[in-house]
Scaffold this motif. Structure first.
Motif, PDB file in Angstrom:
ATOM      1  N   GLY A 343       1.800 -29.379 -58.029  1.00 61.32           N
ATOM      2  CA  GLY A 343       3.070 -28.781 -58.413  1.00 61.32           C
ATOM      3  C   GLY A 343       3.113 -27.288 -58.190  1.00 61.32           C
ATOM      4  O   GLY A 343       4.176 -26.714 -57.940  1.00 61.32           O
ATOM      5  N   PHE A 346       3.518 -26.815 -54.130  1.00 62.24           N
ATOM      6  CA  PHE A 346       4.809 -27.127 -53.513  1.00 62.24           C
ATOM      7  C   PHE A 346       5.858 -26.096 -53.908  1.00 62.24           C
ATOM      8  O   PHE A 346       6.083 -25.847 -55.094  1.00 62.24           O
ATOM      9  N   LYS A 587       8.360 -32.039 -61.981  1.00 64.11           N
ATOM     10  CA  LYS A 587       8.740 -31.443 -60.705  1.00 64.11           C
ATOM     11  C   LYS A 587       8.571 -32.477 -59.594  1.00 64.11           C
ATOM     12  O   LYS A 587       7.626 -33.271 -59.608  1.00 64.11           O
ATOM     13  N   VAL A 589       7.617 -33.190 -55.775  1.00 60.55           N
ATOM     14  CA  VAL A 589       6.863 -32.582 -54.682  1.00 60.55           C
ATOM     15  C   VAL A 589       6.919 -33.509 -53.471  1.00 60.55           C
ATOM     16  O   VAL A 589       7.191 -34.713 -53.593  1.00 60.55           O
TER      17      VAL A 589
END
Length: 595
Positions: A343, A346, A587, A589
């Motif tokens: 995370g 990216f 998140k 990615v």
């Protein structure tokens, strides 16, 4: 409004490319180049390529191998070997073959001639000598001349690699400004090897060794550094051209098919002058055919190592926030060092996967912290040609675990539905149910966020629709719907969009709207909460979506004209939801598996 359409002849050639390799005991064409049946013929080290722009007659040591019919009633008495090498009766343009040893004379020579069809191509007896130690390739040019370069049949020094070179026989003057020296790059425009940079006309490069795997190689004119506005085409892709707009359009944004190169293989990228045809009209005028000259390239197999029985490709990804992890395979470290949280890596572009090549067999994958303490272990049998990603994650109980996904690098689906009226399906040949998309965006989806019991990845909140494409599903819901943390879909695990290259432009210079997969491809990929089991669920607005035009474009500098961009660059990807623990917000990615 004006439409520029690819001539149907190119569709026919594309069909030949797709059909290449069918039938183990049959005559085969690979990228349009002839490969003899090894059960019938033994090849000499003399290999010839017809890049003359014409179909040719051919005689070798007084053996008539190919001859044009002068009428429908004539049957030229070509030899049995000729009928095997050239079933159509002619030596087709842009094809090649090796002279069988049975045609050589006692001294290993071959007198080659091309009885005239046109005044441009008529070569009288030319003696070629078979040298077992120094193989050579001979090329018949549009001028009627023959040029030759040595060929290397020696496998790479490292058996995990393949070798590749460039032979540039392109025309320095053409209609698209793609003449002169050429340079080979990866999909993102970065150079492959200095040996494959700045290869001038009528020159052959050295062979460079590259780790085996799946690549989208691109070829650019421009000297020792690639000029991204001067990209060469391949596999029937038409150069950018607009009859209604004066000047040469930027030659950029072409997406060649992803090709897997075998360990131990030897390959040549051959640049040849090529005539392309456009069906054009402007301002409501009468449509007519316009012919243009470009330089295009094709891939040739110099040495086929056979079936890969030894090697596989693996990589590792750390999905644990705030922790560095060392991943080892049978004691050998994967990657370039301790893996940081994906995370944090990216930002906006898909992250290239860092691969290691390993030998097939039983493997123990261990995850360690930076001090060397063991975190998790996985024992697995790895098979030849596997392409695996090992994911290090934390389960709902806080324990570190390892799971793996198998990355399909082929853009291939196995059709459930089948029209039996097309050809019989007796259940003995699975090939008729296999469908491969030569240019496609393909992705797996994974959930490594324990904050949500089930998530669905979505196209702006909706499912990836339409699901079906002639006649089966191309976007199975099992691949992206209701994914539990660390759940690995076992069947129908990929989503595919059959994206294609831009093939035409309107009178204003903008790409023609294509009614198809480009229309359906999502502009943004969100993640939805589907804990209640209802699809598509509700968008998780606290998780930023992936902007596909940005994330799946590796290098923005490769597009000087926004009209050159398709909705996404084709390739093999994984999209994953991570985070949701240790203070790290969830998140999305993206990882790219081909180079």
């Amino acid at each position: 409004m004006v439409l520029y359409r690819q001539h149907r002849l190119f569709g026919f050639f594309l069909l030949l490319f797709i059909c290449a390799g069918w039938g183990c005991g049959k005559n085969k064409f690979t990228d349009g180049l002839y490969e003899e049946n090894p059960l019938v013929l033994t090849n000499s080290n003399i290999r010839l390529f017809n890049i003359s722009q014409y179909d040719l007659n051919l005689v070798v040591n007084n053996n008539l191998l190919a001859m044009q019919k002068r009428s429908e009633f004539e049957d030229p008495q070509t030899s049995a070997i000729g009928k095997l090498l050239f079933p159509s009766g002619m030596w087709k343009n842009k094809t090649g073959f090796s002279i069988p040893t049975t045609l050589l004379d006692k001294s290993g020579g071959a007198q080659v001639s091309f009885p005239p069809i046109t005044a441009a191509i008529a070569l009288k007896d030319t003696l070629l000598i078979n040298d077992p130690v120094n193989p050579r390739d001979y090329y018949i040019l549009p001028t009627g001349k023959m040029v030759t370069f040595p060929r290397n049949n020696t496998p790479p020094a490292d058996p995990k690699n393949f070798k590749i070179r460039i032979v540039n026989l392109g025309n320095p003057v053409n209609d698209f400004n793609v003449g002169g020296p050429v340079t080979l790059t990866y999909a993102d425009g970065s150079m492959v090897d200095v040996k494959l940079s700045g290869i001038d006309n009528n020159q052959s490069s050295e062979y460079a060794e590259v780790p085996y795997g799946a690549y989208m190689f691109k070829l650019f004119a421009g000297g020792t550094m690639p000029d991204y506005k001067r990209q060469l085409t391949t596999n029937g892709i038409l150069p950018a051209f607009n009859y209604c707009v004066p000047g040469i359009m930027p030659q950029e944004g072409y997406l060649p098919p992803v090709t897997t190169f075998k360990p131990g293989g030897v390959y040549t990228i051959m640049v040849v002058p090529t005539l392309v045809r456009y069906d054009v009209s402007c301002n409501g005028g009468t449509s007519f055919i316009l012919q243009k000259l470009t330089n295009a390239y094709q891939l040739i197999t110099d040495l086929d190592p056979g079936v890969n029985m030894s090697y596989a490709r693996i990589n590792a990804i750390n999905t644990i926030p705030g922790k560095k992890v060392v991943v080892k395979d049978n004691g050998r470290q994967l990657g370039d060092g301790a893996l940081t949280y994906i995370g944090d890596q990216f930002q906006s572009k898909a992250i290239p996967a860092v691969y290691n090549t390993v030998v097939q067999g039983n493997h123990t994958i261990r995850a360690l912290d930076e001090s060397g303490a063991a975190l998790a272990e996985l024992n697995i049998d790895i098979y030849p040609f596997d392409n695996l990603t090992f994911w290090v994650y934390t389960d709902a109980g806080g324990k570190t675990q390892i799971t793996f996904t198998s990355n399909d690098m082929t853009n291939t689906l196995y059709k459930f539905g089948f029209n039996s009226t097309d050809r019989p399906d007796d259940g003995t040949d699975g090939e008729i149910r296999r469908i491969r998309y030569a240019t496609a965006w393909q992705s797996r989806f994974m959930n490594f966020c324990n904050q949500y019991k089930a998530v669905t990845f979505s196209n702006d909140g909706q499912l990836f629709l339409p699901e079906y494409r002639a006649p089966d599903s191309i976007r199975y819901r099992t691949a992206y719907c209701n994914l539990a943390p660390a759940q690995v879909p076992q069947r129908n695990a990929s989503v595919i969009y059959a994206l294609t290259n831009i093939t035409g432009y309107n009178e204003g210079g903008a790409p023609i709207d294509i009614i198809g997969e480009q229309t359906w491809f999502p502009k943004k990929i969100w993640v939805n909460n589907t804990e209640e089991g209802f699809l598509p669920g509700s968008i998780i607005t606290t998780v930023s979506p992936v902007s596909t035009a940005n994330t799946f474009t590796a290098n923005d500098a490769m597009y000087s004209n926004p009209n050159s961009k398709t909705v996404a660059e084709t390739g093999i990807y994984t999209i994953a939801l991570v985070g949701g623990q240790s203070g790290a917000a969830p998140k999305i990615v993206a990882i790219k598996h081909n180079k």
